[in-house]
Design an enzyme around this catalytic site. Sequence first.
Site, PDB file in Angstrom:
ATOM      1  N   ALA A   1      45.492  41.223  25.822  1.00  0.00           N
ATOM      2  CA  ALA A   1      44.666  42.144  25.147  1.00  0.00           C
ATOM      3  C   ALA A   1      44.723  43.764  25.505  1.00  0.00           C
ATOM      4  O   ALA A   1      44.855  43.980  26.609  1.00  0.00           O
ATOM      5  CB  ALA A   1      43.296  41.705  25.406  1.00  0.00           C
TER       6      ALA A   1
ATOM      7  N   MET B   1      46.095  46.378  31.804  1.00  0.00           N
ATOM      8  CA  MET B   1      45.979  46.292  33.188  1.00  0.00           C
ATOM      9  C   MET B   1      46.899  44.740  33.810  1.00  0.00           C
ATOM     10  O   MET B   1      46.369  44.182  34.723  1.00  0.00           O
ATOM     11  CB  MET B   1      44.676  46.117  33.501  1.00  0.00           C
ATOM     12  CG  MET B   1      43.706  47.166  33.324  1.00  0.00           C
ATOM     13  SD  MET B   1      41.992  46.914  33.428  1.00  0.00           S
ATOM     14  CE  MET B   1      41.283  48.437  32.447  1.00  0.00           C
ATOM     15  N   SER B   2      47.632  44.478  33.096  1.00  0.00           N
ATOM     16  CA  SER B   2      48.512  43.309  33.450  1.00  0.00           C
ATOM     17  C   SER B   2      49.924  43.360  33.019  1.00  0.00           C
ATOM     18  O   SER B   2      50.527  44.311  32.781  1.00  0.00           O
ATOM     19  CB  SER B   2      47.652  42.058  32.814  1.00  0.00           C
ATOM     20  OG  SER B   2      48.059  42.106  31.473  1.00  0.00           O
TER      21      SER B   2
ATOM     22  N   ASN C   1      41.231  47.416  20.824  1.00  0.00           N
ATOM     23  CA  ASN C   1      40.511  48.673  20.689  1.00  0.00           C
ATOM     24  C   ASN C   1      41.465  49.580  20.855  1.00  0.00           C
ATOM     25  O   ASN C   1      42.657  49.590  21.260  1.00  0.00           O
ATOM     26  CB  ASN C   1      39.417  48.666  21.894  1.00  0.00           C
ATOM     27  CG  ASN C   1      39.989  48.601  23.012  1.00  0.00           C
ATOM     28  OD1 ASN C   1      40.311  47.383  23.814  1.00  0.00           O
ATOM     29  ND2 ASN C   1      40.582  49.625  23.689  1.00  0.00           N
TER      30      ASN C   1
ATOM     31  N   HIS D   1      34.480  45.596  27.737  1.00  0.00           N
ATOM     32  CA  HIS D   1      35.089  44.311  27.783  1.00  0.00           C
ATOM     33  C   HIS D   1      34.765  43.299  26.241  1.00  0.00           C
ATOM     34  O   HIS D   1      35.445  42.585  26.040  1.00  0.00           O
ATOM     35  CB  HIS D   1      35.229  43.546  29.036  1.00  0.00           C
ATOM     36  CG  HIS D   1      36.132  42.296  28.901  1.00  0.00           C
ATOM     37  ND1 HIS D   1      37.508  42.559  29.125  1.00  0.00           N
ATOM     38  CD2 HIS D   1      35.962  41.174  29.195  1.00  0.00           C
ATOM     39  CE1 HIS D   1      38.044  41.362  28.876  1.00  0.00           C
ATOM     40  NE2 HIS D   1      37.215  40.477  29.201  1.00  0.00           N
TER      41      HIS D   1
ATOM     42  N   TYR E   1      43.704  44.102  40.169  1.00  0.00           N
ATOM     43  CA  TYR E   1      42.463  44.799  40.365  1.00  0.00           C
ATOM     44  C   TYR E   1      41.315  43.885  40.865  1.00  0.00           C
ATOM     45  O   TYR E   1      40.253  44.487  40.957  1.00  0.00           O
ATOM     46  CB  TYR E   1      42.056  45.539  38.989  1.00  0.00           C
ATOM     47  CG  TYR E   1      41.617  44.416  37.681  1.00  0.00           C
ATOM     48  CD1 TYR E   1      40.866  43.758  37.671  1.00  0.00           C
ATOM     49  CD2 TYR E   1      42.368  44.557  36.611  1.00  0.00           C
ATOM     50  CE1 TYR E   1      40.307  43.107  36.923  1.00  0.00           C
ATOM     51  CE2 TYR E   1      42.021  43.960  35.511  1.00  0.00           C
ATOM     52  CZ  TYR E   1      40.946  43.005  35.524  1.00  0.00           C
ATOM     53  OH  TYR E   1      40.747  42.281  34.607  1.00  0.00           O
ATOM     54  N   GLU E   2      41.600  42.610  40.896  1.00  0.00           N
ATOM     55  CA  GLU E   2      40.461  41.589  41.343  1.00  0.00           C
ATOM     56  C   GLU E   2      40.574  41.443  43.004  1.00  0.00           C
ATOM     57  O   GLU E   2      39.788  40.783  43.581  1.00  0.00           O
ATOM     58  CB  GLU E   2      40.398  40.035  40.781  1.00  0.00           C
ATOM     59  CG  GLU E   2      40.368  40.095  39.153  1.00  0.00           C
ATOM     60  CD  GLU E   2      40.613  38.752  38.549  1.00  0.00           C
ATOM     61  OE1 GLU E   2      39.655  37.947  38.776  1.00  0.00           O
ATOM     62  OE2 GLU E   2      41.674  38.788  37.882  1.00  0.00           O
TER      63      GLU E   2
ATOM     64  N   HIS F   1      38.794  34.379  30.704  1.00  0.00           N
ATOM     65  CA  HIS F   1      39.805  33.800  31.385  1.00  0.00           C
ATOM     66  C   HIS F   1      39.252  32.404  31.729  1.00  0.00           C
ATOM     67  O   HIS F   1      38.681  32.332  32.979  1.00  0.00           O
ATOM     68  CB  HIS F   1      40.301  34.740  32.539  1.00  0.00           C
ATOM     69  CG  HIS F   1      41.413  35.864  32.020  1.00  0.00           C
ATOM     70  ND1 HIS F   1      42.588  36.027  32.211  1.00  0.00           N
ATOM     71  CD2 HIS F   1      40.515  36.998  31.591  1.00  0.00           C
ATOM     72  CE1 HIS F   1      42.952  37.378  31.586  1.00  0.00           C
ATOM     73  NE2 HIS F   1      41.644  37.956  31.241  1.00  0.00           N
TER      74      HIS F   1
ATOM     75  N   HIS G   1      44.272  39.151  38.255  1.00  0.00           N
ATOM     76  CA  HIS G   1      44.942  40.526  38.386  1.00  0.00           C
ATOM     77  C   HIS G   1      45.026  41.137  39.431  1.00  0.00           C
ATOM     78  O   HIS G   1      44.093  40.792  40.532  1.00  0.00           O
ATOM     79  CB  HIS G   1      43.937  41.293  37.251  1.00  0.00           C
ATOM     80  CG  HIS G   1      43.727  40.726  36.052  1.00  0.00           C
ATOM     81  ND1 HIS G   1      42.791  39.830  35.849  1.00  0.00           N
ATOM     82  CD2 HIS G   1      44.446  41.070  34.777  1.00  0.00           C
ATOM     83  CE1 HIS G   1      42.935  39.481  34.379  1.00  0.00           C
ATOM     84  NE2 HIS G   1      43.772  40.223  33.866  1.00  0.00           N
TER      85      HIS G   1
ATOM     86  N   SER H   1      43.227  37.834  27.916  1.00  0.00           N
ATOM     87  CA  SER H   1      41.687  37.858  27.527  1.00  0.00           C
ATOM     88  C   SER H   1      41.466  37.311  26.044  1.00  0.00           C
ATOM     89  O   SER H   1      42.145  37.848  25.117  1.00  0.00           O
ATOM     90  CB  SER H   1      41.104  39.245  27.609  1.00  0.00           C
ATOM     91  OG  SER H   1      41.367  39.740  28.996  1.00  0.00           O
TER      92      SER H   1
END
Length: 275
Positions: free
Chosen positions: A113, A211-212, A235, A246, A85-86, A61, A83, A30
């Site tokens: 990120a 998440m990756s 963060n 995000h 989650y997509e 992306h 991802h 990201s």
Amino acid sequence: MRLTDKLSKTTEYLNTQGITQIDIGMILGSGLGNFAEELENPIFVNYSTIPFFKESTVAGHKGRIVFGTLHGKTILAMQGRYHYYEGHAMDDVTYPIRVMKELGAHSLIVTNAAGGVNPSFSNGVLMLINDHINLTGTNPLIGPNEETIGPRFPDMSQTYTAKLQAIAKKAAAENNLSLQEGVYAGFSGPSYETPAEIRFAQIIGADAVGMSTVPEAIVAAHCGLNVLGISCITNMAAGLQASLNHAEVVEVTQKINHSFKQLLASIVEKIGKES
């Protein structure tokens, strides 16, 4: 269709686009995709046109690959990833790594990120990944195994290659860049972790969460690639700052883009043809 047949079709198509033998594969997370535009004589190909690739729907992306050279090495970089989650299957999420290996890559540089779990971290810190914890609830190697590609039970003792970590540390020192080091814990997403989950991650040894990356690193290890992982701490994770969004992730990656590109270029310069 067998994985080997799919790989043949994908690489044949990429060959027609001028993408041939590569040395290094890259996944740019990201807000970090601009590094790919540093490549010389670039060839851009959208994921939507590549057989068996999926599309990325996440802000930050671009959803394309870039093929080019830098410091004498040929590189295939993903400007953004897609991802789990997509809604994509894990074997689809990790398929581009298989393609990179098929095109001859010896090394994979994976970036992301991430949220900071280590309380000594702050926004904008770069972290060298020295290990990971798989908290996604699944594994990209579940299902039939292609023995010609990798073993049924791959050893994950040294997933992140020590030699590449040493190169990254040297590159950071020579460029006067701060580079932290730690363990990355991969969650499935897309919701951010709860404060209780972050406390759990701290207890089991994580320094950052995201998440990756974890599925990609597992597949890279399975097919014999050297792996280097770098997180941009955009963060502090849930419970360590007031709220999460995000937009902050993309904003922070834009601020540290110059340092990130400087570090990555120096790493590429130092990686040998047979790393």
